[in-house]
Design a protein around this motif. Sequence first.
Motif, PDB file in Angstrom:
ATOM      1  N   ASP A 155      -9.733   4.935  -9.544  1.00  0.00           N
ATOM      2  CA  ASP A 155     -11.406   4.612  -9.763  1.00  0.00           C
ATOM      3  C   ASP A 155     -11.630   3.544 -10.454  1.00  0.00           C
ATOM      4  OD1 ASP A 155     -12.052   6.952  -8.058  1.00  0.00           O
ATOM      5  OD2 ASP A 155     -12.659   8.130  -9.833  1.00  0.00           O
ATOM      6  N   ARG A 156     -10.832   3.092 -11.592  1.00  0.00           N
ATOM      7  CA  ARG A 156     -10.998   2.265 -12.363  1.00  0.00           C
ATOM      8  C   ARG A 156     -10.292   0.810 -11.611  1.00  0.00           C
ATOM      9  NH1 ARG A 156      -7.849  -0.816 -16.358  1.00  0.00           N
ATOM     10  NH2 ARG A 156      -9.230  -2.032 -17.255  1.00  0.00           N
ATOM     11  N   LEU A 157      -9.173   0.966 -11.143  1.00  0.00           N
ATOM     12  CA  LEU A 157      -8.745  -0.217 -10.424  1.00  0.00           C
ATOM     13  C   LEU A 157      -9.552  -0.648  -9.135  1.00  0.00           C
ATOM     14  CD1 LEU A 157      -4.880   0.976 -10.588  1.00  0.00           C
ATOM     15  CD2 LEU A 157      -6.041  -1.119 -11.918  1.00  0.00           C
ATOM     16  N   GLU A 158     -10.200   0.189  -8.613  1.00  0.00           N
ATOM     17  CA  GLU A 158     -11.049   0.035  -7.268  1.00  0.00           C
ATOM     18  C   GLU A 158     -12.385  -0.678  -7.882  1.00  0.00           C
ATOM     19  OE1 GLU A 158     -12.115   1.840  -3.037  1.00  0.00           O
ATOM     20  OE2 GLU A 158     -12.352   3.186  -4.915  1.00  0.00           O
ATOM     21  N   ARG A 159     -12.996  -0.141  -8.831  1.00  0.00           N
ATOM     22  CA  ARG A 159     -14.281  -0.888  -9.680  1.00  0.00           C
ATOM     23  C   ARG A 159     -13.965  -2.075  -9.990  1.00  0.00           C
ATOM     24  NH1 ARG A 159     -14.453   1.877 -14.564  1.00  0.00           N
ATOM     25  NH2 ARG A 159     -13.516  -0.011 -15.406  1.00  0.00           N
ATOM     26  N   ASP A 160     -12.520  -2.321 -10.566  1.00  0.00           N
ATOM     27  CA  ASP A 160     -12.241  -3.723 -11.010  1.00  0.00           C
ATOM     28  C   ASP A 160     -11.853  -4.741  -9.919  1.00  0.00           C
ATOM     29  OD1 ASP A 160     -12.876  -2.828 -13.516  1.00  0.00           O
ATOM     30  OD2 ASP A 160     -10.955  -2.732 -14.088  1.00  0.00           O
ATOM     31  N   GLY A 161     -11.783  -4.237  -8.673  1.00  0.00           N
ATOM     32  CA  GLY A 161     -11.439  -5.060  -7.467  1.00  0.00           C
ATOM     33  C   GLY A 161     -10.004  -5.423  -7.266  1.00  0.00           C
ATOM     34  N   LEU A 162      -9.054  -4.440  -8.019  1.00  0.00           N
ATOM     35  CA  LEU A 162      -7.597  -4.841  -7.837  1.00  0.00           C
ATOM     36  C   LEU A 162      -7.140  -4.006  -6.731  1.00  0.00           C
ATOM     37  CD1 LEU A 162      -7.212  -4.471 -11.901  1.00  0.00           C
ATOM     38  CD2 LEU A 162      -7.505  -6.713 -10.281  1.00  0.00           C
ATOM     39  N   VAL A 163      -7.617  -2.862  -6.261  1.00  0.00           N
ATOM     40  CA  VAL A 163      -7.181  -2.019  -5.115  1.00  0.00           C
ATOM     41  C   VAL A 163      -8.345  -1.575  -4.301  1.00  0.00           C
ATOM     42  CG1 VAL A 163      -5.211  -1.199  -6.527  1.00  0.00           C
ATOM     43  CG2 VAL A 163      -7.463   0.243  -6.011  1.00  0.00           C
ATOM     44  N   THR A 164      -8.112  -1.072  -3.214  1.00  0.00           N
ATOM     45  CA  THR A 164      -9.054  -0.631  -2.237  1.00  0.00           C
ATOM     46  C   THR A 164      -8.154   0.595  -1.658  1.00  0.00           C
ATOM     47  OG1 THR A 164      -8.082  -1.896  -0.284  1.00  0.00           O
ATOM     48  CG2 THR A 164      -9.998  -2.822  -1.462  1.00  0.00           C
ATOM     49  N   ARG A 165      -9.197   1.484  -1.265  1.00  0.00           N
ATOM     50  CA  ARG A 165      -8.978   2.741  -0.607  1.00  0.00           C
ATOM     51  C   ARG A 165      -9.527   2.773   0.635  1.00  0.00           C
ATOM     52  NH1 ARG A 165      -9.770   6.947  -5.702  1.00  0.00           N
ATOM     53  NH2 ARG A 165     -11.436   5.534  -6.320  1.00  0.00           N
ATOM     54  N   ARG A 166      -8.771   3.487   1.775  1.00  0.00           N
ATOM     55  CA  ARG A 166      -9.338   3.418   3.098  1.00  0.00           C
ATOM     56  C   ARG A 166      -8.468   4.779   3.852  1.00  0.00           C
ATOM     57  NH1 ARG A 166      -5.207   2.424   6.227  1.00  0.00           N
ATOM     58  NH2 ARG A 166      -3.787   0.616   5.684  1.00  0.00           N
ATOM     59  N   SER A 171      -6.331   6.820   6.345  1.00  0.00           N
ATOM     60  CA  SER A 171      -5.097   6.419   6.818  1.00  0.00           C
ATOM     61  C   SER A 171      -5.207   6.171   8.433  1.00  0.00           C
ATOM     62  CB  SER A 171      -3.813   7.536   6.386  1.00  0.00           C
ATOM     63  OG  SER A 171      -2.791   7.230   7.190  1.00  0.00           O
ATOM     64  N   THR A 172      -4.388   5.433   8.801  1.00  0.00           N
ATOM     65  CA  THR A 172      -4.346   5.308  10.496  1.00  0.00           C
ATOM     66  C   THR A 172      -3.453   6.292  10.801  1.00  0.00           C
ATOM     67  OG1 THR A 172      -2.923   3.458  10.391  1.00  0.00           O
ATOM     68  CG2 THR A 172      -5.039   3.222  10.536  1.00  0.00           C
ATOM     69  N   ALA A 173      -2.347   6.691  10.040  1.00  0.00           N
ATOM     70  CA  ALA A 173      -1.395   7.772  10.603  1.00  0.00           C
ATOM     71  C   ALA A 173      -1.819   9.040  10.492  1.00  0.00           C
ATOM     72  CB  ALA A 173      -0.085   7.540   9.855  1.00  0.00           C
ATOM     73  N   ASP A 174      -2.682   9.352   9.652  1.00  0.00           N
ATOM     74  CA  ASP A 174      -2.854  10.705   9.299  1.00  0.00           C
ATOM     75  C   ASP A 174      -4.587  10.702   8.965  1.00  0.00           C
ATOM     76  OD1 ASP A 174      -3.962  13.189   8.233  1.00  0.00           O
ATOM     77  OD2 ASP A 174      -2.405  13.240   6.485  1.00  0.00           O
ATOM     78  N   GLY A 175      -5.514  10.964   9.714  1.00  0.00           N
ATOM     79  CA  GLY A 175      -6.835  10.986   9.725  1.00  0.00           C
ATOM     80  C   GLY A 175      -7.466  11.809   8.313  1.00  0.00           C
ATOM     81  N   ARG A 176      -6.902  12.702   7.942  1.00  0.00           N
ATOM     82  CA  ARG A 176      -7.270  13.263   6.411  1.00  0.00           C
ATOM     83  C   ARG A 176      -6.980  12.471   5.109  1.00  0.00           C
ATOM     84  NH1 ARG A 176      -4.774  18.865   7.921  1.00  0.00           N
ATOM     85  NH2 ARG A 176      -2.822  17.221   7.438  1.00  0.00           N
ATOM     86  N   GLY A 177      -5.847  11.745   5.673  1.00  0.00           N
ATOM     87  CA  GLY A 177      -5.129  11.082   4.326  1.00  0.00           C
ATOM     88  C   GLY A 177      -5.861   9.866   3.989  1.00  0.00           C
ATOM     89  N   ARG A 178      -5.406   9.220   2.873  1.00  0.00           N
ATOM     90  CA  ARG A 178      -5.992   7.882   2.336  1.00  0.00           C
ATOM     91  C   ARG A 178      -4.949   7.039   2.042  1.00  0.00           C
ATOM     92  NH1 ARG A 178     -11.186   7.043   2.318  1.00  0.00           N
ATOM     93  NH2 ARG A 178     -11.314   6.063   0.354  1.00  0.00           N
ATOM     94  N   VAL A 179      -5.127   5.846   2.032  1.00  0.00           N
ATOM     95  CA  VAL A 179      -4.332   4.622   1.622  1.00  0.00           C
ATOM     96  C   VAL A 179      -4.867   3.880   0.483  1.00  0.00           C
ATOM     97  CG1 VAL A 179      -3.035   2.840   2.588  1.00  0.00           C
ATOM     98  CG2 VAL A 179      -2.976   4.702   3.881  1.00  0.00           C
ATOM     99  N   VAL A 180      -4.073   3.721  -0.437  1.00  0.00           N
ATOM    100  CA  VAL A 180      -4.221   2.656  -1.503  1.00  0.00           C
ATOM    101  C   VAL A 180      -3.762   1.187  -1.155  1.00  0.00           C
ATOM    102  CG1 VAL A 180      -4.483   2.286  -4.288  1.00  0.00           C
ATOM    103  CG2 VAL A 180      -4.817   4.682  -3.105  1.00  0.00           C
ATOM    104  N   GLU A 236       0.832  -1.142  -0.090  1.00  0.00           N
ATOM    105  CA  GLU A 236       0.089   0.074   0.068  1.00  0.00           C
ATOM    106  C   GLU A 236       0.699   1.236   0.025  1.00  0.00           C
ATOM    107  OE1 GLU A 236      -2.299  -0.808   3.467  1.00  0.00           O
ATOM    108  OE2 GLU A 236      -1.051   0.381   4.739  1.00  0.00           O
ATOM    109  N   ARG A 237       0.165   2.316  -0.558  1.00  0.00           N
ATOM    110  CA  ARG A 237       0.936   3.485  -0.562  1.00  0.00           C
ATOM    111  C   ARG A 237      -0.291   4.813  -0.457  1.00  0.00           C
ATOM    112  NH1 ARG A 237       6.457   3.498  -2.084  1.00  0.00           N
ATOM    113  NH2 ARG A 237       7.014   1.512  -3.435  1.00  0.00           N
ATOM    114  N   ALA A 238       0.114   5.932  -0.193  1.00  0.00           N
ATOM    115  CA  ALA A 238      -0.712   7.037  -0.147  1.00  0.00           C
ATOM    116  C   ALA A 238      -0.738   7.245  -1.919  1.00  0.00           C
ATOM    117  CB  ALA A 238      -0.191   7.975   0.646  1.00  0.00           C
ATOM    118  N   PRO A 239      -1.949   7.814  -2.178  1.00  0.00           N
ATOM    119  CA  PRO A 239      -2.306   8.324  -3.422  1.00  0.00           C
ATOM    120  C   PRO A 239      -1.200   9.381  -3.936  1.00  0.00           C
ATOM    121  CG  PRO A 239      -4.495   8.386  -2.243  1.00  0.00           C
ATOM    122  CD  PRO A 239      -3.400   8.147  -1.314  1.00  0.00           C
ATOM    123  N   GLY A 240      -0.937  10.372  -3.117  1.00  0.00           N
ATOM    124  CA  GLY A 240       0.021  11.161  -3.513  1.00  0.00           C
ATOM    125  C   GLY A 240       1.591  10.650  -3.915  1.00  0.00           C
TER     126      GLY A 240
END
Length: 169
Positions: free
Chosen positions: A94-105, A107-116, A72-76
């Motif tokens: 968006d496409r990869l998530e729709r196809d079930g290849l990645v998830t986004r959630r 971040s536990t380290a930064d409440g504003r951030g996301r992790v892929v 996993e990595r941050a989108p940035g």
Amino acid sequence: MPEHPDHVARIQAEWARERPDLDVSPQGVIGRLHRLAGHLTEQLCVVYRRYGLGEGEFDVLATLRRAGPPFERAPGELARFTMVTTGAMTKRLDRLERDGLVTRRPSTADGRGRVVALTTAGRELIDRAFTDHMANEHRLLAALDADQASQLEGLLRTWLADVEEPDPS
């Protein structure tokens, strides 16, 4: 000039005839690299399409896979590693998530951030695709022997280091 000049040599000969006052020798390198890049991209994309991926999606999945567990990595970070804008990255994700290849959630380290993160299906797909990708790259380099490939790699590394911004990390 060779007996059977290539496309670039023909262009250079025409310019030498029309503008003998200019040194067109850089076209010998730049023109051939430019043409070769187009051919290589076309041949690389054949493998990506075999797995239902575009060049950008392959790049994202490969970047996540080589991150190591938990893949996993941050989108940035993904945008920086793949050298695209965050807007372009969002479309890919968006496409990869729709196809079930990645998830986004979140971040536990930064409440504003996301992790892929790669899903199991994403990891399995990129492992198969990357195996074929490497076989394809070996095939594409087969015209050069090992010494030639090594020499070319060194020359390109030197040249690229001169034209690219240094990696801040």
